[in-house]
Design an enzyme around this catalytic site. Structure first.
Site, PDB file in Angstrom:
ATOM      1  N   ASN A  10      15.328 142.358  69.575  1.00 41.95           N
ATOM      2  CA  ASN A  10      14.352 143.285  69.024  1.00 41.95           C
ATOM      3  C   ASN A  10      13.135 142.494  68.511  1.00 41.95           C
ATOM      4  O   ASN A  10      13.206 141.823  67.482  1.00 41.95           O
ATOM      5  CB  ASN A  10      15.023 144.085  67.897  1.00 41.95           C
ATOM      6  CG  ASN A  10      14.121 145.157  67.326  1.00 41.95           C
ATOM      7  OD1 ASN A  10      12.912 144.960  67.205  1.00 41.95           O
ATOM      8  ND2 ASN A  10      14.705 146.275  66.948  1.00 41.95           N
ATOM      9  N   ASP A  69      22.189 143.263  61.619  1.00 42.88           N
ATOM     10  CA  ASP A  69      22.407 144.615  62.094  1.00 42.88           C
ATOM     11  C   ASP A  69      21.863 145.527  61.006  1.00 42.88           C
ATOM     12  O   ASP A  69      22.060 145.265  59.807  1.00 42.88           O
ATOM     13  CB  ASP A  69      23.896 144.882  62.351  1.00 42.88           C
ATOM     14  CG  ASP A  69      24.076 145.978  63.407  1.00 42.88           C
ATOM     15  OD1 ASP A  69      23.347 145.967  64.413  1.00 42.88           O
ATOM     16  OD2 ASP A  69      24.944 146.841  63.220  1.00 42.88           O
ATOM     17  N   LYS A 172       4.799 147.004  54.092  1.00 45.95           N
ATOM     18  CA  LYS A 172       6.217 147.344  54.292  1.00 45.95           C
ATOM     19  C   LYS A 172       7.110 146.295  53.628  1.00 45.95           C
ATOM     20  O   LYS A 172       8.151 146.621  53.054  1.00 45.95           O
ATOM     21  CB  LYS A 172       6.522 147.453  55.801  1.00 45.95           C
ATOM     22  CG  LYS A 172       7.976 147.790  56.101  1.00 45.95           C
ATOM     23  CD  LYS A 172       8.286 147.926  57.585  1.00 45.95           C
ATOM     24  CE  LYS A 172       9.789 148.098  57.813  1.00 45.95           C
ATOM     25  NZ  LYS A 172      10.176 148.164  59.222  1.00 45.95           N
ATOM     26  N   HIS A 177      14.118 146.553  53.265  1.00 45.48           N
ATOM     27  CA  HIS A 177      15.527 146.164  53.274  1.00 45.48           C
ATOM     28  C   HIS A 177      15.696 144.794  53.948  1.00 45.48           C
ATOM     29  O   HIS A 177      16.422 143.930  53.487  1.00 45.48           O
ATOM     30  CB  HIS A 177      16.339 147.223  54.044  1.00 45.48           C
ATOM     31  CG  HIS A 177      15.687 147.654  55.331  1.00 45.48           C
ATOM     32  ND1 HIS A 177      14.440 148.225  55.369  1.00 45.48           N
ATOM     33  CD2 HIS A 177      16.080 147.556  56.627  1.00 45.48           C
ATOM     34  CE1 HIS A 177      14.099 148.469  56.621  1.00 45.48           C
ATOM     35  NE2 HIS A 177      15.078 148.069  57.410  1.00 45.48           N
ATOM     36  N   ARG A 178      14.969 144.618  55.058  1.00 41.47           N
ATOM     37  CA  ARG A 178      15.092 143.364  55.825  1.00 41.47           C
ATOM     38  C   ARG A 178      14.568 142.194  54.994  1.00 41.47           C
ATOM     39  O   ARG A 178      15.173 141.133  54.941  1.00 41.47           O
ATOM     40  CB  ARG A 178      14.293 143.527  57.131  1.00 41.47           C
ATOM     41  CG  ARG A 178      14.394 142.368  58.093  1.00 41.47           C
ATOM     42  CD  ARG A 178      13.945 142.752  59.482  1.00 41.47           C
ATOM     43  NE  ARG A 178      14.848 143.736  60.077  1.00 41.47           N
ATOM     44  CZ  ARG A 178      14.552 145.032  60.209  1.00 41.47           C
ATOM     45  NH1 ARG A 178      13.373 145.493  59.869  1.00 41.47           N
ATOM     46  NH2 ARG A 178      15.441 145.861  60.703  1.00 41.47           N
TER      47      ARG A 178
HETATM   48  P1  ITT Z   1      19.439 143.687  68.031  1.00 45.40           P
HETATM   49  O1  ITT Z   1      20.820 144.274  67.970  1.00 45.40           O
HETATM   50  O2  ITT Z   1      19.112 143.001  69.313  1.00 45.40           O
HETATM   51  O3  ITT Z   1      19.119 142.848  66.814  1.00 45.40           O
HETATM   52  P2  ITT Z   1      18.607 146.495  67.827  1.00 45.40           P
HETATM   53  O4  ITT Z   1      17.265 147.181  67.918  1.00 45.40           O
HETATM   54  O5  ITT Z   1      19.692 146.930  68.761  1.00 45.40           O
HETATM   55  O6  ITT Z   1      18.357 144.900  67.942  1.00 45.40           O
HETATM   56  P3  ITT Z   1      20.238 147.324  65.579  1.00 45.40           P
HETATM   57  O7  ITT Z   1      21.439 147.438  66.441  1.00 45.40           O
HETATM   58  O8  ITT Z   1      20.341 146.606  64.279  1.00 45.40           O
HETATM   59  O9  ITT Z   1      19.042 146.601  66.336  1.00 45.40           O
HETATM   60  O10 ITT Z   1      19.677 148.792  65.385  1.00 45.40           O
HETATM   61  C1  ITT Z   1      18.900 149.062  64.347  1.00 45.40           C
HETATM   62  C2  ITT Z   1      18.194 150.382  64.581  1.00 45.40           C
HETATM   63  O11 ITT Z   1      17.961 150.944  63.285  1.00 45.40           O
HETATM   64  C3  ITT Z   1      16.829 150.156  65.214  1.00 45.40           C
HETATM   65  O12 ITT Z   1      16.863 150.319  66.605  1.00 45.40           O
HETATM   66  C4  ITT Z   1      15.991 151.216  64.522  1.00 45.40           C
HETATM   67  O13 ITT Z   1      16.126 152.442  65.175  1.00 45.40           O
HETATM   68  C5  ITT Z   1      16.642 151.323  63.141  1.00 45.40           C
HETATM   69  N1  ITT Z   1      15.981 150.422  62.170  1.00 45.40           N
HETATM   70  C6  ITT Z   1      16.479 149.275  61.640  1.00 45.40           C
HETATM   71  N2  ITT Z   1      15.599 148.703  60.804  1.00 45.40           N
HETATM   72  C7  ITT Z   1      14.517 149.500  60.823  1.00 45.40           C
HETATM   73  C8  ITT Z   1      13.266 149.435  60.189  1.00 45.40           C
HETATM   74  O14 ITT Z   1      12.915 148.439  59.389  1.00 45.40           O
HETATM   75  N3  ITT Z   1      12.395 150.412  60.421  1.00 45.40           N
HETATM   76  C9  ITT Z   1      12.706 151.440  61.230  1.00 45.40           C
HETATM   77  N4  ITT Z   1      13.857 151.575  61.891  1.00 45.40           N
HETATM   78  C10 ITT Z   1      14.762 150.602  61.695  1.00 45.40           C
END
Ligand code: ITT
Length: 196
Positions: A10, A69, A172, A177-178
């Protein structure tokens, strides 16, 4: 310089975490490391999926690495989309349809409280550490702004009247959270290098 592989596909996460790291830390994304791998996320918790992602990449490269995650939990939907945030509407991750589904499910709900949660799994010298970051807020009634990614246009963090989608990355980060999870990671790594 502390160098770590960030086990994610991502690009938005890469941008946010790079921006959140202080000098002296550098990360290499999977793409930059030439690793073209979609890592499965089969588990029912963010913690277990984060562990899966970092473990797969640590075994593959033998290099210190971390993954994260993350998900959005809503009170009215008993924590959904939660661990299924990336694939809430479809099997293929699709930000717009995920957001539409969430707004439709919350349409007649009074309680719009929600929280973003990130779990980072760090594997360093073959040992794992987990770090968590949470951002509390509410879900807007319609998407606002086109900044960020995922559910950003519908999430209003406590302490602001704007969605993450209406904020710059720097704004942001004040709530993110991140960023909170990354701060804990940095504290840990700083102590580790002082101690070594
Ligand atoms: P990786 O597993 O490759 O790291 P991913 O996009 O599949 O990437 P996740 O499985 O952690 O990531 O899914 C997290 C989802 O949650 C992401 O696709 C968004 O839809 C949502 N999300 C997470 N953090 C967010 C943020 O800061 N802002 C908005 N949406 C977020």
């Amino acid at each position: 310089m502390t160098e770590l592989i960030f086990a994610t596909n991502n690009e938005n996460k890469v941008r946010e975490i790079r921006q959140a790291l202080p000098e002296g830390f550098s990360i290499i994304s999977l793409k930059e490391a030439g690793i073209l791998k979609d890592i499965p996320e089969p588990h029912p918790t963010l913690e277990a999926n984060a562990t899966e992602k970092s473990t797969v990449i640590y075994r593959l490269t033998g290099k210190n690495c971390f993954s994260e995650d993350s998900g959005l939990e809503t009170e009215a939907l008993d924590g959904a989309p939660g661990v299924r945030s990336a694939r809430f509407a479809d099997n293929e991750p699709e930000y717009a349809s995920n957001t539409e589904k969430l707004l439709a499910l919350l349409q007649d709900k009074e309680n719009r409280r929600a929280r973003f949660k990130t779990v980072i799994s760090l594997i360093i010298n073959n040992e794992e550490q987990l770090f968590e970051g949470i951002c509390e807020g509410t879900i807007a009634t319609a998407p606002l702004g086109n900044g960020g990614f995922g559910y950003d246009p519908v999430f209003i963090p406590d302490g602001s009247d704007r969605t993450f989608g209406q904020m710059s990355l720097e704004e942001k980060q004040e709530f993110s959270h991140r960023k909170k999870a990354v701060k804990k990671l940095v504290v840990y790594l700083t102590h580790l290098s002082v101690g070594s």
